[in-house]
Design a protein around this motif. Sequence first.
Motif, PDB file in Angstrom:
ATOM      1  N   UNK A  53       0.851  -1.193   0.000  1.00  0.00           N
ATOM      2  CA  UNK A  53       0.000   0.000   0.000  1.00  0.00           C
ATOM      3  C   UNK A  53       0.884   1.239   0.000  1.00  0.00           C
ATOM      4  N   UNK A  54       0.296   2.358  -0.376  1.00  0.00           N
ATOM      5  CA  UNK A  54       1.008   3.640  -0.366  1.00  0.00           C
ATOM      6  C   UNK A  54       0.225   4.615   0.504  1.00  0.00           C
ATOM      7  N   UNK A  55       0.910   5.582   1.125  1.00  0.00           N
ATOM      8  CA  UNK A  55       0.188   6.564   1.949  1.00  0.00           C
ATOM      9  C   UNK A  55      -0.786   7.376   1.101  1.00  0.00           C
ATOM     10  N   UNK A  56      -1.817   7.914   1.701  1.00  0.00           N
ATOM     11  CA  UNK A  56      -2.769   8.742   0.938  1.00  0.00           C
ATOM     12  C   UNK A  56      -2.091  10.007   0.419  1.00  0.00           C
ATOM     13  N   UNK A  57      -2.645  10.560  -0.630  1.00  0.00           N
ATOM     14  CA  UNK A  57      -2.081  11.771  -1.227  1.00  0.00           C
ATOM     15  C   UNK A  57      -2.148  12.934  -0.237  1.00  0.00           C
ATOM     16  N   UNK A  58      -1.257  13.885  -0.435  1.00  0.00           N
ATOM     17  CA  UNK A  58      -1.205  15.029   0.489  1.00  0.00           C
ATOM     18  C   UNK A  58      -2.489  15.840   0.487  1.00  0.00           C
ATOM     19  N   UNK A  59      -3.095  15.963  -0.688  1.00  0.00           N
ATOM     20  CA  UNK A  59      -4.323  16.746  -0.732  1.00  0.00           C
ATOM     21  C   UNK A  59      -5.445  16.060   0.032  1.00  0.00           C
ATOM     22  N   UNK A  60      -5.416  14.706   0.087  1.00  0.00           N
ATOM     23  CA  UNK A  60      -6.419  14.002   0.876  1.00  0.00           C
ATOM     24  C   UNK A  60      -6.194  14.248   2.374  1.00  0.00           C
ATOM     25  N   UNK A  61      -4.912  14.233   2.779  1.00  0.00           N
ATOM     26  CA  UNK A  61      -4.617  14.509   4.182  1.00  0.00           C
ATOM     27  C   UNK A  61      -5.019  15.932   4.562  1.00  0.00           C
ATOM     28  N   UNK A  62      -4.690  16.882   3.680  1.00  0.00           N
ATOM     29  CA  UNK A  62      -5.053  18.277   3.970  1.00  0.00           C
ATOM     30  C   UNK A  62      -6.560  18.456   4.030  1.00  0.00           C
ATOM     31  N   UNK A  64      -8.746  16.150   4.832  1.00  0.00           N
ATOM     32  CA  UNK A  64      -9.254  15.508   6.047  1.00  0.00           C
ATOM     33  C   UNK A  64      -9.031  16.393   7.269  1.00  0.00           C
ATOM     34  N   UNK A  65      -7.876  17.052   7.338  1.00  0.00           N
ATOM     35  CA  UNK A  65      -7.607  17.936   8.477  1.00  0.00           C
ATOM     36  C   UNK A  65      -8.518  19.175   8.434  1.00  0.00           C
ATOM     37  N   UNK A  66      -8.712  19.702   7.224  1.00  0.00           N
ATOM     38  CA  UNK A  66      -9.535  20.912   7.104  1.00  0.00           C
ATOM     39  C   UNK A  66     -10.980  20.647   7.457  1.00  0.00           C
ATOM     40  N   UNK A  67     -11.466  19.461   7.151  1.00  0.00           N
ATOM     41  CA  UNK A  67     -12.874  19.131   7.421  1.00  0.00           C
ATOM     42  C   UNK A  67     -13.052  18.321   8.694  1.00  0.00           C
ATOM     43  N   UNK A  68     -11.952  18.127   9.436  1.00  0.00           N
ATOM     44  CA  UNK A  68     -11.995  17.395  10.707  1.00  0.00           C
ATOM     45  C   UNK A  68     -12.554  15.985  10.521  1.00  0.00           C
ATOM     46  N   UNK A  70     -11.679  11.682   9.617  1.00  0.00           N
ATOM     47  CA  UNK A  70     -10.618  10.709   9.916  1.00  0.00           C
ATOM     48  C   UNK A  70      -9.545  10.710   8.809  1.00  0.00           C
ATOM     49  N   UNK A  71      -8.318  10.395   9.206  1.00  0.00           N
ATOM     50  CA  UNK A  71      -7.214  10.331   8.248  1.00  0.00           C
ATOM     51  C   UNK A  71      -7.456   9.179   7.278  1.00  0.00           C
ATOM     52  N   UNK A  72      -7.360   9.429   5.984  1.00  0.00           N
ATOM     53  CA  UNK A  72      -7.577   8.340   5.016  1.00  0.00           C
ATOM     54  C   UNK A  72      -6.579   7.198   5.217  1.00  0.00           C
ATOM     55  N   UNK A  73      -7.028   5.985   4.939  1.00  0.00           N
ATOM     56  CA  UNK A  73      -6.174   4.793   5.071  1.00  0.00           C
ATOM     57  C   UNK A  73      -5.222   4.691   3.882  1.00  0.00           C
ATOM     58  N   UNK A  74      -4.104   3.964   4.069  1.00  0.00           N
ATOM     59  CA  UNK A  74      -3.211   3.701   2.922  1.00  0.00           C
ATOM     60  C   UNK A  74      -3.964   2.988   1.797  1.00  0.00           C
ATOM     61  N   UNK A  75      -3.556   3.247   0.580  1.00  0.00           N
ATOM     62  CA  UNK A  75      -4.280   2.741  -0.586  1.00  0.00           C
ATOM     63  C   UNK A  75      -3.532   1.575  -1.232  1.00  0.00           C
ATOM     64  N   UNK A  76      -4.220   0.438  -1.451  1.00  0.00           N
ATOM     65  CA  UNK A  76      -3.615  -0.685  -2.176  1.00  0.00           C
ATOM     66  C   UNK A  76      -3.780  -0.486  -3.678  1.00  0.00           C
ATOM     67  N   UNK A  77      -3.120  -1.301  -4.492  1.00  0.00           N
ATOM     68  CA  UNK A  77      -3.359  -1.243  -5.946  1.00  0.00           C
ATOM     69  C   UNK A  77      -4.835  -1.471  -6.255  1.00  0.00           C
ATOM     70  N   UNK A  78      -5.333  -0.770  -7.227  1.00  0.00           N
ATOM     71  CA  UNK A  78      -6.750  -0.852  -7.570  1.00  0.00           C
ATOM     72  C   UNK A  78      -7.015  -2.086  -8.431  1.00  0.00           C
ATOM     73  N   UNK A  79      -8.046  -2.844  -8.100  1.00  0.00           N
ATOM     74  CA  UNK A  79      -8.429  -4.013  -8.895  1.00  0.00           C
ATOM     75  C   UNK A  79      -9.192  -3.538 -10.123  1.00  0.00           C
TER      76      UNK A  79
END
Length: 450
Positions: A53-62, A64-68, A70-79
């Motif tokens: 898995x890879x960490x979520x993108x920075x814009x997703x983290x930002x 999530x913080x701006x809207x209070x 939960x922090x997005x989970x790491x993302x696996x390869x898409x099926x």
Amino acid sequence: MTAFTVALVLVVAAAGLLRWRRPAWYWLAFGVTLAALRVLVRYRSVMDACGLTVPPARWRLALARATNRPIPEPRPPRIRRLRPTRTGLVLRLKLRPGQDVFDIAAASDRLRHSFSMFGVTSREVRSGVVEMRMTGYDVLKRVQMPAGTETRAMRVPVALREDGAVHYRDYRAIPHALTLGATESGKSVYQRNLVAGLAPMDVALVGIDCKQGVELFPLARRFSALADSPDTAAELLDALVARMADVYRLIRTQQRITVDVPDAEIAADIWDLPDELRPTPVVVLVDEVAELALYATKEEERRRDRIITALVRLAQLGRAAGIYLEICGQRFGSELGKGITMLRAQLTGRTAHRLNDETSANMAFGDIAPDAVLAAIQIPAELRGLAIAGDASGGWHRIRAPHTSLRQAVNLCNRYADRTPDLPELAPFRPTTGTATELVPSAKASPATA
């Protein structure tokens, strides 16, 4: 309630019996559905546990913080696609940024255990897309070739791969090959499958069997030439070299290099010639190459040099003339003398059954796939027919040919005896056969490969 319990017990018992006695039937009836559900339910957690898995993108983290949130989970390869097959499942995955196909390959053993599958292999389809093939049972324990296989000129289905795919011997893609195997390793059965696959095709078969012809002479009705001794083999190989020169002269006269001829139509080998002018392709099967390289006297040494020189010439120049080599042997090493390593360098395809020494495994795979050497010498003696197949690209996989008895191969060669071409250069070596042998019904094939 009692009737339902009895029916459930019967279904479970039937599933257990099928899994034990007929794993392919069990897979198609029950296993494929259970495996697909298991993969879909466990997919995210398994990929996270295997480090895929890879960490979520920075814009997703930002966001999530701006809207209070939960922090997005790491993302696996898409099926992209999950496709069931007769032997397993095929997953096509879209890799996330920063992931590599080698990450999937390195985690294949952990994925196999996590998804409760028998085997997991992967290959890159294109940049960023990986195909992961999972097998639900041991397809090499009882080899059953699929009913429909792709057939075309000079392409023969000879074995089944460990991922459930068919292993083809494609002479136009890999013109020359080396097949090694100790006694009772299944090498002869692999050779019979080659002959049986080539018998219905428009091809001339040439055999060199220095064991007095015990392996190839029963199939003589489909062979255009056979040699059963080193002396006859030397003359036969000289005749093939002369045929190769004649074919090249024919190609030269038919090249049609003019301004108005497109590049794709300029003849450079026999497959560029018109059908009415194309010479018959020739497949040369050498049953025991060491017998051609051994010598005890000066005269035998001169004969040996003559044979090896002819084989090297055919390996270097024979492809465009439609002459393909299939070199087989129990032992293949540099101690067979000069020219052996030069011959090996021209043999692109490599197949190794169980071997008695590491040196032969190194001669087969040491220069193309060093990690296949260990796999070749670890083949157990009770699994006759199991082999490691690779080529100059460095890739390799386990294969096993279906059991083909000598009687089955003889019946096929007798059935297609009318397709045996008469080649003037090889007429002195045409095997003499009596009347057509009556086809004898073959005994039921054993699941084990002899």
